[in-house]
Scaffold this active site. Structure first.
Site, PDB file in Angstrom:
ATOM      1  N   ASP A 339       0.862  -1.183   0.000  1.00 36.40           N
ATOM      2  CA  ASP A 339       0.000   0.000   0.000  1.00 36.40           C
ATOM      3  C   ASP A 339       0.904   1.240   0.000  1.00 36.40           C
ATOM      4  O   ASP A 339       2.126   1.148   0.084  1.00 36.40           O
ATOM      5  CB  ASP A 339      -0.941  -0.032   1.223  1.00 36.40           C
ATOM      6  CG  ASP A 339      -2.173   0.840   1.020  1.00 36.40           C
ATOM      7  OD1 ASP A 339      -3.206   0.578   1.654  1.00 36.40           O
ATOM      8  OD2 ASP A 339      -2.105   1.771   0.200  1.00 36.40           O
ATOM      9  N   GLU A 536      -9.772   7.590   4.274  1.00 31.07           N
ATOM     10  CA  GLU A 536      -8.939   6.983   5.329  1.00 31.07           C
ATOM     11  C   GLU A 536      -8.295   8.063   6.205  1.00 31.07           C
ATOM     12  O   GLU A 536      -8.090   9.180   5.798  1.00 31.07           O
ATOM     13  CB  GLU A 536      -7.860   6.143   4.679  1.00 31.07           C
ATOM     14  CG  GLU A 536      -7.049   6.931   3.672  1.00 31.07           C
ATOM     15  CD  GLU A 536      -6.056   6.091   2.909  1.00 31.07           C
ATOM     16  OE1 GLU A 536      -5.521   5.116   3.457  1.00 31.07           O
ATOM     17  OE2 GLU A 536      -5.810   6.401   1.743  1.00 31.07           O
TER      18      GLU A 536
HETATM   19  C1  GLC Z   1      -4.308   4.228   0.074  1.00 33.55           C
HETATM   20  C2  GLC Z   1      -5.268   3.125   0.449  1.00 33.55           C
HETATM   21  C3  GLC Z   1      -5.448   2.077  -0.619  1.00 33.55           C
HETATM   22  C4  GLC Z   1      -5.270   2.663  -1.998  1.00 33.55           C
HETATM   23  C5  GLC Z   1      -3.855   3.193  -2.116  1.00 33.55           C
HETATM   24  C6  GLC Z   1      -3.601   3.881  -3.464  1.00 33.55           C
HETATM   25  O1  GLC Z   1      -3.502   4.596   1.158  1.00 33.55           O
HETATM   26  O2  GLC Z   1      -5.003   2.467   1.686  1.00 33.55           O
HETATM   27  O3  GLC Z   1      -6.759   1.511  -0.448  1.00 33.55           O
HETATM   28  O4  GLC Z   1      -5.501   1.667  -2.993  1.00 33.55           O
HETATM   29  O5  GLC Z   1      -3.505   4.089  -1.074  1.00 33.55           O
HETATM   30  O6  GLC Z   1      -4.357   5.053  -3.568  1.00 33.55           O
END
Ligand code: GLC
Length: 690
Positions: A339, A536
């Site tokens: 991630d 998030e």
């Molecule tokens: C973010 C998220 C993930 C996403 C990635 C790319 O931090 O946790 O779900 O796919 O970054 O944007």
């Protein structure tokens, strides 16, 4: 007894399926299927006494393996290290993709070609072609096209003009795996229209704590729903089988492996301490079914897992989880992508130095900005043997295998592929509106206030009555889903515009705060209340906050006091990423509809509020239990002390004559066991933003 213990108690009631027999093995992971091959939500959750070996619907193909080996043999170490590197499009140019043999790029939430939120299809395709040309016509011996991944988690929602579907929590309310497959297939066409190859979806989290800001990205607290949906989402995105000569399908990505919805206190990127049995049989279900459906990529999760007998720490650094369980025990032969700077949270690593994470099983490193120093550091770590060449070769083998299976190795450049530049591939109004209807859950309908007659004259109030931004929530055009206006959504409808279409402009008065019009002059009041969009970290995690309604727009809190009890029935539509403690709002409503985050087709809500020709009824059922108190953060069916206001699976139809007794509006004292978790962990990238 803690919630975790009680989950175990529930799981122990069900006979585990013993893997190992050939018949069981070939069925392991594949959900029960209807006669038309669509996954069924199982009545009883299949449980496993050990991590099952899952037979993928994409079988190993020796011709593919031979091709991979031949390609690998031509690659220099620099080409191999470039192949495992995934920068973000705002920090790399096509020329740099060529020079550094980059294997993949991504656009994060809020990243568009030319930094233009309204980038056209051609603008997306031009950049996709440029990255493709640079990777294919670079100076390397091997012609290996770059993969472009994007967070198409509720449609291709980062793209201007694309239909945005309900977020996963709303689809969980629909209880319809076949709908998820159709939406995923439509999403794949949206992605092909702009020239990408890979959706960072589905999220197969099983959220267990409403403090977690990403609750809405999960389908349900019920792993049975996640299991069936994970299977269908992968098959909708990838098609029934691979390789695909790059038709409409794209690569899917099951995420975030594993335990993102299980963290203590619902802290995003926090620590899950559930047992291995719960990790496997609750939080692993979506991976088991996604692997069976042939998913080719898995994204590692930021969280840690410290099971009672297995303190693994950060998933990104856990060999046992990434290699021992996912790849060896369950047989996953695709690629694991980290991630966003996730490797930087692993002890001994940094955002640009990831030996421990790569050795643990990360195959592709999402290193959005620091990709140059990552490449330099990784070359040194390979040279020194800190990263064995065998591990690097395995990672590149997996990446090449996935690229061949997906069809991109043999495809023309993105603008020459099916659906490229096709606006009709972006817009799926009818499908989205159907999904909205099926996602709505009717929690209260006193004396059958609904449906409204087509002749009704209504007053409309609330901050989310005419806000596409609030309907779509996070991961929409921007990362947090905020800073968007209705003008950013050319193909969309709101509750207000839907009501005007259904009743006529002259029969609909909009007074956002409810301070001007007199409700007594109307047949009904429609109050559309909602949360302020979030993704998030940021506003999503509740941290020390209770589940009370102050998470709604402040302006919404007084609205119902202004308009209720004045002669016109009040119909409240609640736009949110999770259930909240809204007893006072429910008391002031004659009908109460949970609409979740419905996306761009808000008019789908009106289809159920107003009696129309093709009359629809409410069929949605709660995907999450509804709290009776503002302190019920962990409220999951089957857990000890389960005492919801409305249980998992609850939902009325227009024919139900169930009234909701007056609810207690006094918040009970905070029970001692809900002491607030640390607002952010010490490794969270949001630590500086708390
Ligand atoms: C973010 C998220 C993930 C996403 C990635 C790319 O931090 O946790 O779900 O796919 O970054 O944007």
């Amino acid at each position: 007894m803690t919630a975790t213990d009680s989950t175990e108690a529930v799981l122990s009631l069900r006979a585990p399926i013993e893997p190992a027999s050939e018949r069981a093995r070939c069925q392991v992971g594949t959900p029960e299927l209807d006669s038309d091959g669509t996954a069924r939500i199982p009545e009883t959750l299949p449980t496993y006494s050990d991590w099952p070996e899952v037979r993928s619907s994409v079988p190993r193909d020796e011709a593919v393996e031979s091709r991979v080996a031949a390609l690998l043999a031509t690659m220099s170490v620099a080409e191999k290290v470039g192949q495992i590197t995934q920068p973000e499009i705002r920090s790399i140019t096509p020329d740099e993709v060529r020079a550094f043999h980059i294997g993949s790029v991504l656009n994060g939430g809020g990243a568009w070609p030319g930094d233009d939120k309204h980038a056209s299809l051609q603008g997306w395709l031009d950049l996709a072609d440029a990255f493709w040309e640079a990777s294919v016509h670079g100076n390397a011996a091997a012609r290996i096209p770059v993969l472009w991944g994007s967070d198409a988690v509720h449609g291709h929602a980062n793209t201007y003009g694309a239909t945005v579907f309900p977020h996963n929590i709303g689809l969980g309310a629909a209880r319809e795996p076949e709908l998820v497959r159709r939406i995923s297939a439509a999403t794949a066409r949206q992605i092909r229209a702009t020239g990408q190859d890979w959706a960072f979806a589905p999220t197969v989290a099983v959220p267990q704590n409403y403090r977690w800001g990403r609750n809405y990205e999960g389908f349900s607290e019920d792993a049975s729903i996640v299991l069936a949906y994970g299977y269908e989402a992968v098959r909708g995105l990838q098609g029934d089988s691979l390789p695909d000569p790059v038709g409409s399908s794209v690569l899917a990505c099951a995420k975030h492996y594993i335990g993102d919805g299980a963290t203590d206190g619902g802290v995003d990127q926090g620590v899950a301490t559930v047992s291995e049995d719960v990790l496997r049989n609750v939080h692993g279900q979506g991976y088991i079914s996604a692997l069976a459906a042939g998913v080719q990529t898995v994204m590692a999760s930021f969280n840690s897992w410290n099971g009672p007998d297995a303190p693994e720490g950060k998933v990104h650094g856990s060999y046992r989880l990434l290699t021992g369980i996912l790849k060896e025990a369950m047989g996953f032969d695709g690629l694991v992508v980290s991630d966003w700077n996730g490797v930087g949270q692993v002890e001994g690593c940094a955002d640009d130095r990831a030996a421990q994470a790569i050795n643990a099983g990360i195959d592709m490193v999402m290193v959005p900005e620091d990709w140059r120093s990552f490449i330099a550091n990784t070359l040194k770590q390979v040279e020194s043997g800190e990263i064995p060449m065998s591990r690097l070769d395995d990672a590149v083998t997996r990446i090449l295998r996935v690229k061949i299976r997906s069809g991109v190795m043999d495809a023309p450049k993105p603008s020459r592929r099916p659906f490229a530049g096709d606006v009709s591939a972006l817009v799926h109004t009818h499908l989205a509106r159907e999904a909205v209807r099926k996602s709505l859950v009717l929690l209260k309908n006193r004396v059958n206030v609904l449906p409204l007659a087509p002749s009704a004259r209504v007053l409309v109030v609330g901050k989310s009555a005419d806000s596409v931004q609030n309907q779509t929530g996070g991961w929409t055009l921007t990362w947090q889903g905020n800073e968007n206006s209705n003008a950013d959504f050319p193909a969309s409808s709101t509750v207000l515009t839907g009501l005007r279409d259904a009743l006529g402009d002259s029969s609909v008065v909009f007074d956002e705060t409810g301070e001007s019009a007199n409700p007594a002059d109307f047949d009904a009041v429609i109050a559309v209340l909602g949360e302020i969009p979030y993704a998030e970290g940021f506003g999503g995690d509740l941290g020390d906050h209770s589940l009370d309604a102050s998470l709604l727009y402040p302006e919404d809190l007084a609205v119902l006091d202004r308009v209720s009890g004045l002669g016109a029935p009040v119909i409240t539509v609640y736009i949110s990423g999770r259930p909240l403690w809204v007893n006072s709002e429910i008391n002031r409503s004659d009908a109460f509809v949970a609409a979740w985050l419905p996306g761009t087709e808000g008019a789908g809500i009106v289809d159920l509020l107003v009696q129309g020709d093709n009359r629809h009824d409410f069929t949605g059922r709660l995907p999450n239990s509804w709290p009776r108190s503002p302190w019920q953060f962990e409220l999951n069916a089957g857990h000890a002390g389960y005492d919801p206001l409305f249980p998992l699976g609850y939902g009325l139809s227009l024919h139900d004559s169930i009234d909701v007794a007056l609810l207690d509006e006094a918040a009970p004292p905070r029970p001692h066991d809900t002491l607030s978790p640390a607002r952010v962990t010490d490794t969270s990238p949001f630590r500086n933003l708390a």
